[in-house]
Design a protein around this motif. Sequence first.
Motif, PDB file in Angstrom:
ATOM      1  N   UNK A 134       0.753  -1.186  -0.060  1.00 55.43           N
ATOM      2  CA  UNK A 134      -0.150  -0.123  -0.019  1.00 55.43           C
ATOM      3  C   UNK A 134       0.762   1.385  -0.033  1.00 55.43           C
ATOM      4  N   UNK A 135       1.985   1.443   0.687  1.00 55.90           N
ATOM      5  CA  UNK A 135       2.912   2.409   0.733  1.00 55.90           C
ATOM      6  C   UNK A 135       3.584   2.848  -0.638  1.00 55.90           C
ATOM      7  N   UNK A 136       3.915   1.664  -1.285  1.00 57.86           N
ATOM      8  CA  UNK A 136       4.350   1.895  -2.501  1.00 57.86           C
ATOM      9  C   UNK A 136       3.325   2.001  -3.646  1.00 57.86           C
ATOM     10  N   UNK A 137       2.140   1.928  -3.379  1.00 54.81           N
ATOM     11  CA  UNK A 137       1.153   2.050  -4.475  1.00 54.81           C
ATOM     12  C   UNK A 137       1.038   0.966  -5.217  1.00 54.81           C
ATOM     13  N   UNK A 138       1.428  -0.309  -4.920  1.00 51.01           N
ATOM     14  CA  UNK A 138       1.239  -1.496  -5.587  1.00 51.01           C
ATOM     15  C   UNK A 138      -0.342  -1.906  -5.616  1.00 51.01           C
ATOM     16  N   UNK A 139      -0.806  -2.269  -6.770  1.00 51.99           N
ATOM     17  CA  UNK A 139      -2.281  -2.448  -7.045  1.00 51.99           C
ATOM     18  C   UNK A 139      -2.153  -3.717  -6.426  1.00 51.99           C
ATOM     19  N   UNK A 140      -2.539  -4.099  -5.008  1.00 52.77           N
ATOM     20  CA  UNK A 140      -2.508  -5.522  -4.525  1.00 52.77           C
ATOM     21  C   UNK A 140      -3.744  -5.590  -3.434  1.00 52.77           C
ATOM     22  N   UNK A 141      -3.878  -7.052  -3.393  1.00 53.95           N
ATOM     23  CA  UNK A 141      -5.145  -7.544  -2.463  1.00 53.95           C
ATOM     24  C   UNK A 141      -4.488  -8.891  -1.933  1.00 53.95           C
ATOM     25  N   UNK A 142      -4.569  -8.886  -0.417  1.00 53.79           N
ATOM     26  CA  UNK A 142      -4.351  -9.927   0.179  1.00 53.79           C
ATOM     27  C   UNK A 142      -5.628 -10.772   0.530  1.00 53.79           C
ATOM     28  N   UNK A 143      -5.596 -12.266   0.448  1.00 52.58           N
ATOM     29  CA  UNK A 143      -6.373 -13.082   0.418  1.00 52.58           C
ATOM     30  C   UNK A 143      -6.000 -14.170   1.563  1.00 52.58           C
ATOM     31  N   UNK A 144      -7.217 -14.212   2.481  1.00 52.26           N
ATOM     32  CA  UNK A 144      -6.835 -15.151   3.511  1.00 52.26           C
ATOM     33  C   UNK A 144      -8.140 -15.758   3.971  1.00 52.26           C
ATOM     34  N   UNK A 145      -8.303 -16.182   5.367  1.00 54.57           N
ATOM     35  CA  UNK A 145      -9.294 -16.771   6.060  1.00 54.57           C
ATOM     36  C   UNK A 145      -9.577 -16.067   7.316  1.00 54.57           C
TER      37      UNK A 145
END
Length: 820
Positions: free
Chosen positions: A139-150
């Motif tokens: 998020x700080x680097x602006x990477x379009x990311x999404x964490x998936x977990x349970x």
Amino acid sequence: MPSDTSHNPRTGMDVDAFREDIHQHLHYTLAKDKFSSTEWDHYRSVVMAVMDRLHDRWINTQQSYYAQKSKRVYYLSMEYLIGRLMDNMLINLGVQDVVAEAIEDLGLDYDKVREAEADAGLGNGGLGRLAACFLDSMATLGVPALGYGIRYDYGIFDQDIENGWQVEKPDMWLQYGYPWSVVRPKKKYRVRFYGEATAHEDSNGRLHFDWVNTHNVTALAYDTPIPGYQNDVVNHLRLWKATSDEGFDLKSFNQGDYIDAVRNNLLEENISRVLYPNDKVFKGQELRLKQEYFLVSASLQDAMVRFKKQFSDLSKIPEQMAIQCNDTHPNLAIPELMRVLMDEEGLEWIPAWEITTKTINYTNHTLMPEALEKWPLSLMSNLLPRHTQIIREIDRRFLNTIEVSGDRSANSKKNDMRIISNEMESRVRMGHLGIVGAKKVNGVSKLHSSLMKKTIFSDFSDHFPQKFTNVTNGITPRRWLRQCNRELSELISDNIGSDWVTNLEQLQQLEKFAGDEEFQEQFKEIKLRNKQQLAGYIKKTMGVQVDPHSIFDIQIKRIHEYKRQLMAIMHAIALYNRLKKNPNADVAPRTLLFAGKAAPGYTMAKLHIKLINSVAEVINNDPDVAPKLKVLFLPDYSVSLAEKMIPAANLSEQISTAGMEASGTGNMKFALNGALTIGTLDGANIEIREQVGNENIFIFGHTVDEIKEVRNSGYHPQEIYEEDEELKKVVDQIHEGYFTPETPDLFHPITNALLSQGDYFMVLADFRQYIDKQKEVEENYRNSFDWNKKAILNVAKMGHFSSDRSIRDYCERIWDIDIE
């Protein structure tokens, strides 16, 4: 984006707006007033006021990714040890002081509000904490990311200590809800299990497969915002909760059999009920395999929906998605993506395989064969019949590519490399599947990545040399310095500016202050205050007084034989014996602190906890040694407890058997907060030594190559025991029940492992070097100027170990994502 000067109580970033919003949430959302509200109500009101500010940024961030058709990173992990979020959210939004003032204006105590938050129970240890650091950095680097977990109902257990033994109690972190998450009722997907795979030909003679007669579970999404550091970017962590796919069995219900009506619902919901405690030993429970597929299936369905909103050409998937499997647990993503592309999207094998192997990546976290997942083929076939077919075909095609040269037989090499093992009970080797199906495979430190290619995966490294790379782990400086050690972070910012918070290499500028007496004095006072705060916590929670001026010698991590908490407590016994022999000896007082959880089924690790507490009981109640030595085991280790202990440490214990710790991140956190490391040449300790210099770290013990040489030539721990009088006395005291006279044979399993079972973790082999190096530590500590100079240089040299650098490496070496 809302203006920071706005006084709108929902979006304003000043004290007045926050105070009003907190008050309104308490009154209108929670229906409470100052007479009826609790600390939990105050905390929830603050969270909702913060969420109000996050929502605009969150929506705008996601819209911008969509508009720019950004390539997304999907980080799949069974664990996220995110700790408490309030301070982290406020720091990243840049409003911690503002909100603290607003809270105080309302007559509340900021620290009490913050302490009302429970640590999110979503991880066991390093794996989950690493994932949390990576979310912050992306998020700080602006990477379009999404964490998936349970979204586990019960996280890693709460640990009590009763009569010196670990006792596990449920971690009910969700009992009052979790205000940082937003449920997405329309984001739910069907996850299938069992049934059978059938085949039929279409009119063109193409073979189609259908997965039928399945038992279905619904995955429901809960999103937690992940803000970057003061950049208006908000990514998110999406956690899946298992719910029933079919509701009540109305026939049973109408016949009055209520229990039968809900029984299946409860069984389905069990999938996300509890986090498996990790003890670095694979155990093949069906529920765990269900959890892994549940995570993979829901996440890939979600990713495909997002992709297909904008693209119809499936060949673009590798350009738009980078899927990262954090350890072997999500490696079912490989056959699942193949199944989706072939069975649901109609692709043939070769284009589907090309897409899959350009999209999915695998991070390996262990060199220990017993920790690598190997699922019984019979279990996999029953639970996931279609995936088993696909894995068999991946295996068959892969084996056809293996060429043999030299003396080795083709069958021998193929048996070693095949995904489905060729043995009496065939097993699916998830590490092998990950390597064959991934674009890139990375280790997590230079040593680990090198050993991975030389040892457990040497054949694969020869076969796929271009696949293997290294990304050394890192930690987020926002939480592990700016948040947990605010005074030190302010001292640093006062002298070099605050750019270090997002560019940790800036800490190099501190080098020039290492020998500056004024800076040193401030640094030393901050460390003392941190130690006093920890001493106050220990007094309050355990009723024991410790000396803040003593060496705070700390080992905090999962309790495991390879991490060698045993060696540290044996050192404490040796110090105790020296003081008993000469109570007036001129030694630097030392407080040895342990914390960590043992997996419930790990008998030896739990016995080590009992030993630590039994030794502590004797030492702490002996007036001969009272002022000079204390030993304590702090119960219920967590991220929040780590945030108290790490800033207070003088000495960081990183003493694992060389070659067994993949990386470690605790070693980085301690050094960043001004503790010196005593450690083996293992994991990231090697890179820490490269950065700080050999003179600013205390290295001891056999190296990986030396251990191999000793074992090959015949290792005889009994001889070491007989020849070292001090060591012999320590082992004898443990064996003979000196610390447990009521049950003198209690610790025989420990001494038997050392003396008659080969001392697999080389405790006796390294013991003499270890305690001699500890003597050097003590001598260094007595020279305050020299010690603090070393400590400041450790802080200055930690820039390489930012998780921001790790994520940049992932973007460049693995994900093919450009960041500024």
